[in-house]
Write an enzyme that holds these catalytic residues in place. Structure first.
Site, short mmCIF file in Angstrom:
data_model
loop_
_atom_site.label_atom_id
_atom_site.label_comp_id
_atom_site.label_asym_id
_atom_site.label_seq_id
_atom_site.Cartn_x
_atom_site.Cartn_y
_atom_site.Cartn_z
N GLU A 341 0.81 -1.23 0.00
CA GLU A 341 0.00 0.00 0.00
C GLU A 341 0.85 1.27 0.00
O GLU A 341 1.88 1.34 0.66
CB GLU A 341 -0.93 0.02 1.21
CG GLU A 341 -0.15 0.17 2.49
CD GLU A 341 -1.02 0.20 3.75
OE1 GLU A 341 -2.24 0.13 3.67
OE2 GLU A 341 -0.41 0.30 4.84
N THR A 446 -3.00 3.87 20.33
CA THR A 446 -2.75 4.08 18.90
C THR A 446 -1.40 3.53 18.48
O THR A 446 -1.14 3.33 17.31
CB THR A 446 -2.86 5.57 18.54
OG1 THR A 446 -2.96 5.70 17.13
CG2 THR A 446 -1.67 6.37 19.05
C1 DMJ Z 1 2.08 5.20 14.65
O1 DMJ Z 1 3.10 5.89 15.31
C2 DMJ Z 1 0.76 5.43 15.34
O2 DMJ Z 1 -0.12 4.43 14.97
C3 DMJ Z 1 0.16 6.77 15.02
O3 DMJ Z 1 -1.11 6.95 15.58
C4 DMJ Z 1 0.06 7.00 13.54
N1 DMJ Z 1 1.08 6.44 12.77
C5 DMJ Z 1 2.09 5.57 13.20
C6 DMJ Z 1 2.18 4.35 12.33
O4 DMJ Z 1 1.78 4.49 11.06
#
Ligand code: DMJ
Length: 455
Positions: A341, A446
């Site tokens: 991707e 996240t």
């Molecule tokens: C990560 O550091 C975390 O998921 C963040 O929220 C967004 N992007 C990166 C990975 O792609």
């Protein structure tokens, strides 16, 4: 890795150098989940060994030059801290214990450096908290508290929304122009710190940032993509679910789940309704989420990308599995169209708009959540494709490398810490037995750090 698997990797790597079509044509082997989980475990070992051998003590590995890279003038041990719970989860307890001791002895935050509040929160604060919960090591909580205290001045803006940067020693802030993701992706980490230290300031500050952001949503219920934290005035009015906004939505939902916070529930429900009404783009070829103007709702772009791919996971966690499934199918086509991707993709012209692939985890994260909620083997099949393409295009002798372009497949010289913390963790969880992680009692940040409600 087994001899068979490394032979397979070599074969796939040859396929990679001949161009995208070769990989797309190659049939996905129908082998069992346990073997694939073991393969991912071996790949984590390979990536970790590369870091240990060539970049130990630094923030991240440069896999092509075989050297370390630090974000600032002094290391914050970002890869060891970010990867620590993955080492435990995938069964490398000895390495994890040794790394934990090293972190305890060497990590210091008493440094005259200005750091990004968001990145250091999600990678370092989150990593320390989850590893503390897993290991019970009080020293990790002490480090987390020291870091949290040093980050707190970031919130001292006239609106309460945090500045982008804060100096760890002096508390001096900078960067008044921020975005919803950096403002609104702090509550899981700061809230957990508050609960574990019984110091409610951390919760209150991060929560206020979310509330201040929420009350500035447009009459359509949408945020923009950049905002001045001193004046509260929007600087960028494009609204979407991609970089700069993405995890703000994720934390509304997850803060409700982890803390039972009813304000977060209300903000999440209002936000998801607005997104599905105004940003979702139903097209003959499937469901997408593009970009609109926050005030008028006028569609301004038909762009999606690797970062947007966190959204099926959030939709599924929020209970909308049908929509999550449809979006994941669209995003999977974005992956297979180029053999891997891109960071940006126009879903109308079907061309990459940002051709890089920085080893991102989001589409794999969504496959994991969907497999968890549906038990559909479709997502295991997707996982096989992800694993095969990652090995074919991004594996190096020293670890894993980003791609500068999914079209040319030219590799970049970085293995971001989230590749260990997230990408390989989600890939493992996708194939691993269902009880490898108790998703009903854990909330993944996240950055894929599992946090448990122990309070
Ligand atoms: C990560 O550091 C975390 O998921 C963040 O929220 C967004 N992007 C990166 C990975 O792609």
């Amino acid at each position: 890795m087994s001899r068979l698997a490394s032979l397979l990797c070599c074969a796939l790597a040859l396929g990679c150098s001949r161009g995208p079509e070769r990989i797309a044509e190659r049939p996905v082997p129908r082998d069992d989940r346990a073997a694939r989980a073991a393969e991912v475990r071996a790949e984590l070992r390979h990536a970790w060994d590369g870091y240990v051998r060539y970049a130990w003590g630094h923030d991240e590995l440069r896999p092509l030059t075989r050297a370390g890279r630090d974000w600032y003038a002094h290391t914050l041990l970002i890869t060891p801290v970010d990867a620590l719970d993955a080492l435990y989860l995938l069964g490398f307890a000895d390495e994890a214990d040794r790394t934990r001791d090293y972190i305890d002895r060497r990590l210091t935050f008493d440094l005259d450096i200005s750091v990004k509040n968001f990145e250091i929160t999600i990678r370092v604060l989150g990593g320390l908290l989850s590893a503390h919960q897993i290991s019970g090591d009080p020293r990790l909580l002490a480090l987390a508290e020291d870091l949290g205290r040093r980050l707190l001045p970031a919130f001292d803006s006239p609106t309460g929304m945090p500045y982008v940067n804060v100096n760890l020693r002096t508390g001096k802030t900078s960067g008044a122009e921020s975005n919803p993701a950096e403002i609104g992706t702090l509550l899981l980490e700061f809230g957990t710190l508050a609960r574990l230290t019984h110091d409610d300031r951390y919760y209150a500050k991060a929560k206020r940032a979310l509330v201040e952001l929420d009350r500035r949503r447009s009459p359509l219920g949408l945020p923009g993509e950049s905002i001045d934290v001193e004046t509260g005035v929007w600087k960028g009015t494009a609204s979407h679910i991609g970089g700069g906004i993405d995890s703000y939505y994720e934390y509304l939902l997850k803060a409700w789940i982890l803390f039972g916070d009813e304000d977060c529930r209300r903000m999440w429900l209002a936000s998801i309704a607005a997104l599905n009404r105004a940003v979702a783009d139903e097209r003959p070829d499937g469901l997408w989420y593009g970009e609109v103007d926050m005030a008028t709702g006028r569609r301004t772009a038909t762009e999606i990308g690797a970062l947007h791919a966190f959204f099926p996971a959030v939709l599924a966690l929020g209970g909308d599995v049908p929509r999550a499934r449809r979006l994941q199918e669209s995003l999977f086509r974005m992956w297979t169209e180029n053999g891997i991707e891109p960071d940006g993709f126009d879903y109308v012209t079907r061309r990459p708009t940002a051709p890089g692939y920085p080893l991102r985890p989001e589409i794999i994260e969504s496959a994991y959540y969907l497999r968890h909620y549906t038990k559909d083997p479709r997502y295991i099949d997707m996982g096989r494709t992800f694993l095969r393409d990652l090995e074919a295009c991004c594996r190096t002798d020293a670890g894993y490398a980003t791609l500068e372009s999914v079209v040319t497949r030219k590799q970049g010289d970085l293995m971001p810490s989230y590749f260990l913390a997230e990408t390989l963790k989600y890939l493992y969880l996708l194939f691993a037995p269902d009880d490898a992680l108790d998703l009903e009692h854990v909330v993944l940040t996240t950055e894929a750090h599992p946090l448990r409600r122990t309070w």
